[in-house]
Design a protein around this motif. Structure first.
Motif, mmCIF file in Angstrom:
data_model
loop_
_atom_site.group_PDB
_atom_site.id
_atom_site.type_symbol
_atom_site.label_atom_id
_atom_site.label_comp_id
_atom_site.label_asym_id
_atom_site.label_seq_id
_atom_site.Cartn_x
_atom_site.Cartn_y
_atom_site.Cartn_z
ATOM 1 N N CYS A 138 92.209 89.442 22.523
ATOM 2 C CA CYS A 138 92.499 88.003 22.551
ATOM 3 C C CYS A 138 91.898 87.297 21.354
ATOM 4 O O CYS A 138 92.531 86.444 20.730
ATOM 5 C CB CYS A 138 91.953 87.402 23.851
ATOM 6 N N ARG A 139 90.664 87.661 21.008
ATOM 7 C CA ARG A 139 90.034 87.064 19.829
ATOM 8 C C ARG A 139 90.765 87.477 18.556
ATOM 9 O O ARG A 139 90.898 86.690 17.632
ATOM 10 C CB ARG A 139 88.560 87.501 19.732
ATOM 11 N N ASP A 155 93.974 85.342 18.208
ATOM 12 C CA ASP A 155 93.610 83.959 17.887
ATOM 13 C C ASP A 155 93.266 83.822 16.405
ATOM 14 O O ASP A 155 93.782 82.943 15.702
ATOM 15 C CB ASP A 155 92.434 83.534 18.760
ATOM 16 N N ARG A 166 95.287 81.988 13.153
ATOM 17 C CA ARG A 166 94.624 81.013 12.286
ATOM 18 C C ARG A 166 94.690 81.439 10.822
ATOM 19 O O ARG A 166 94.887 80.614 9.928
ATOM 20 C CB ARG A 166 93.166 80.861 12.708
ATOM 21 N N LEU A 194 96.899 80.898 24.190
ATOM 22 C CA LEU A 194 97.721 81.959 23.592
ATOM 23 C C LEU A 194 98.805 82.469 24.538
ATOM 24 O O LEU A 194 99.454 83.473 24.251
ATOM 25 C CB LEU A 194 96.831 83.141 23.185
ATOM 26 N N GLY A 251 85.394 80.405 16.746
ATOM 27 C CA GLY A 251 86.166 79.250 16.312
ATOM 28 C C GLY A 251 85.292 78.075 15.925
ATOM 29 O O GLY A 251 85.705 77.210 15.169
#
Length: 427
Positions: free
Chosen positions: A18-19, A22, A26, A89, A243
């Motif tokens: 998931c990270r 993300d 970005r 997400l 983040g």
């Protein structure tokens, strides 16, 4: 342009994954200012046209473009995947590429590998095939999992075996999270050693990441962020930590650790996604760094792990200080990408195939032996259909053989280069 598929297995695998998605979004948004679907995005995302505006990335010619991650998410508990589908997400993942159960593997490698591996084999293969069919030129599978739990270690290595059976010519790079000695899962030494046998036999490359090393790194960064040393201030826009630059109290407990691993994967794939003066094909990692098929455990080192607001120091050259084996003095591969991670002017990733992994494997073997000598908790494994005690002895033999191979190389190096320095796993 080639494409890769990320396979996330277990709680840890899906949290790290998931990270990764993300930060990847970005990074692409930072570079792709016009929001157009291009070759760089196609490496890990596919484009799905839709008339709806929800979750849209951009509009071209009146058509809304949607990105779907080239990913397969597997977990035998619903928690993490459900949380992802309720988060920001949720539009990035194709619901047909998810596989969950409700009971979990109970920190038992045999349950994940044999029980769930057999029950869900066809479903898993079907999802892997569909993910592959969406690729024009499939180059690599990235598998993310942990070694200490039941689903990550057991089902994760079963998925690895399926990847080899179904896609024997596609590179398999595995990121494995190794438990620390103080791990709260009492059976983690069993799970890790059983998983090690599968990694040694079925992976092309393994990137071992120690939980304790991540804890030490995050603690060091936290100390710096609170002004332990005058003049050292960490930038808030660094995605290497999170983040919020690792300075936000609203973070989830393992976000900072998971982001370090996610950035490791971003750096490995940067040359496959962006232009550079010296691009490196993912297949070249194994080709250049794995001279012996079993010795494919590559130690990753990443810098910078944090960005100082008032200091910008370029990375030093490593090659002059590293001893190479006599028969492979040119065992060095370099890739140069023009796009650094968001918040950084530069970044360096080094993958080293050397013998410094041996102490970690020896410590794991010792922890396994302490449990196995007393047959502690063994009955939890042996009541699983298809699981026999010989599986434990075979796994132990495989690990001991691997350690002996590294020991032999260490002894050879000592004769050729007395007191030679070497890279160590970050502590």
């Amino acid at each position: 342009m080639t494409q890769s598929v990320v396979v996330q297995v277990g709680q840890c695998g899906n949290q790290v994954g998931c990270r990764f998605w993300d930060l990847a979004l970005r990074e692409h948004a930072h570079v792709n200012k016009r929001g157009l679907y291009d070759e760089a995005l196609s490496s890990f995302f596919r484009n799905v046209d839709s008339r709806k505006s929800d979750g849209g990335v951009c509009g071209v010619g009146g058509r809304i473009q949607h990105l779907k991650a080239r990913a397969v998410l597997v977990d035998m508990e619903e928690g993490v995947v459900s949380e992802i589908l309720q988060g920001p997400l949720r539009e990035v993942f194709d619901s047909t590429q998810l596989l969950t159960d409700v009971s979990g593997s109970g920190n038992n490698w045999a349950v994940g590998h044999m029980t769930y591996g057999s029950a869900y084999r066809e479903l898993i293969v079907d999802k892997l095939r569909k993910a592959a069919e969406h690729c024009d030129c499939l180059q690599c599978f990235f598998l993310i999992h942990s070694m200490g739990g039941g689903t990550g270690s057991g089902l994760g290595t079963r998925v690895l075996r399926l990847l080899e059976e179904e896609f024997p010519d596609v590179c398999r790079i595995v990121t494995s999270m190794y438990p620390s000695a103080e791990d709260d899962v009492i059976t983690s030494p069993y799970n890790s050693v059983l998983a090690m046998k599968e990694l040694t036999e079925h992976a092309d490359c393994v990137l071992p990441v120690e939980n304790q090393s991540l804890v030490d790194i995050v603690n060091k960064i936290s100390l710096l962020s609170h002004g332990a040393k005058p003049g050292l201030t960490i930038k808030r826009d660094s995605t290497v930590i999170s983040g919020q630059g690792g300075l936000c109290g609203a973070e989830k407990p393992f976000d900072a650790m998971n982001n370090i691993v996610a950035n490791l994967l971003l750096n490995i794939t940067s040359s496959a996604r962006f232009e550079g003066s010296l691009n490196m094909d993912l297949n070249e990692i194994a080709m250049n760094l794995v001279p012996f098929p079993r010795l494919h455990y590559l130690v990753p080192s990443l810098t910078p792990l944090y960005t100082l607001a008032d200091v910008n120091v370029p990375s030093r050259r490593l090659r002059p200080s590293l001893p190479f084996v006599s028969w492979n003095q040119e065992g060095w591969k370099t890739g140069l990408c023009s796009v650094p991670p968001v918040g950084h002017s530069h970044s360096l990733l080094a993958l080293a195939n050397n013998t410094c992994v041996k102490p970690t494997f020896m410590e794991l073997r010792e922890r396994f032996t302490r449990l196995y000598r007393k047959k502690a908790h063994l009955h939890h494994y042996l009541h699983i259909q298809g699981m026999e005690e010989s599986v434990f002895s075979e796994a132990m033999s495989s690990l001991s053989s691997l350690i002996e191979e590294y020991h032999h190389l260490d002894a050879t190096k000592a004769r050729l280069i007395p007191d030679a320095p070497r890279l160590n796993i970050a502590r």
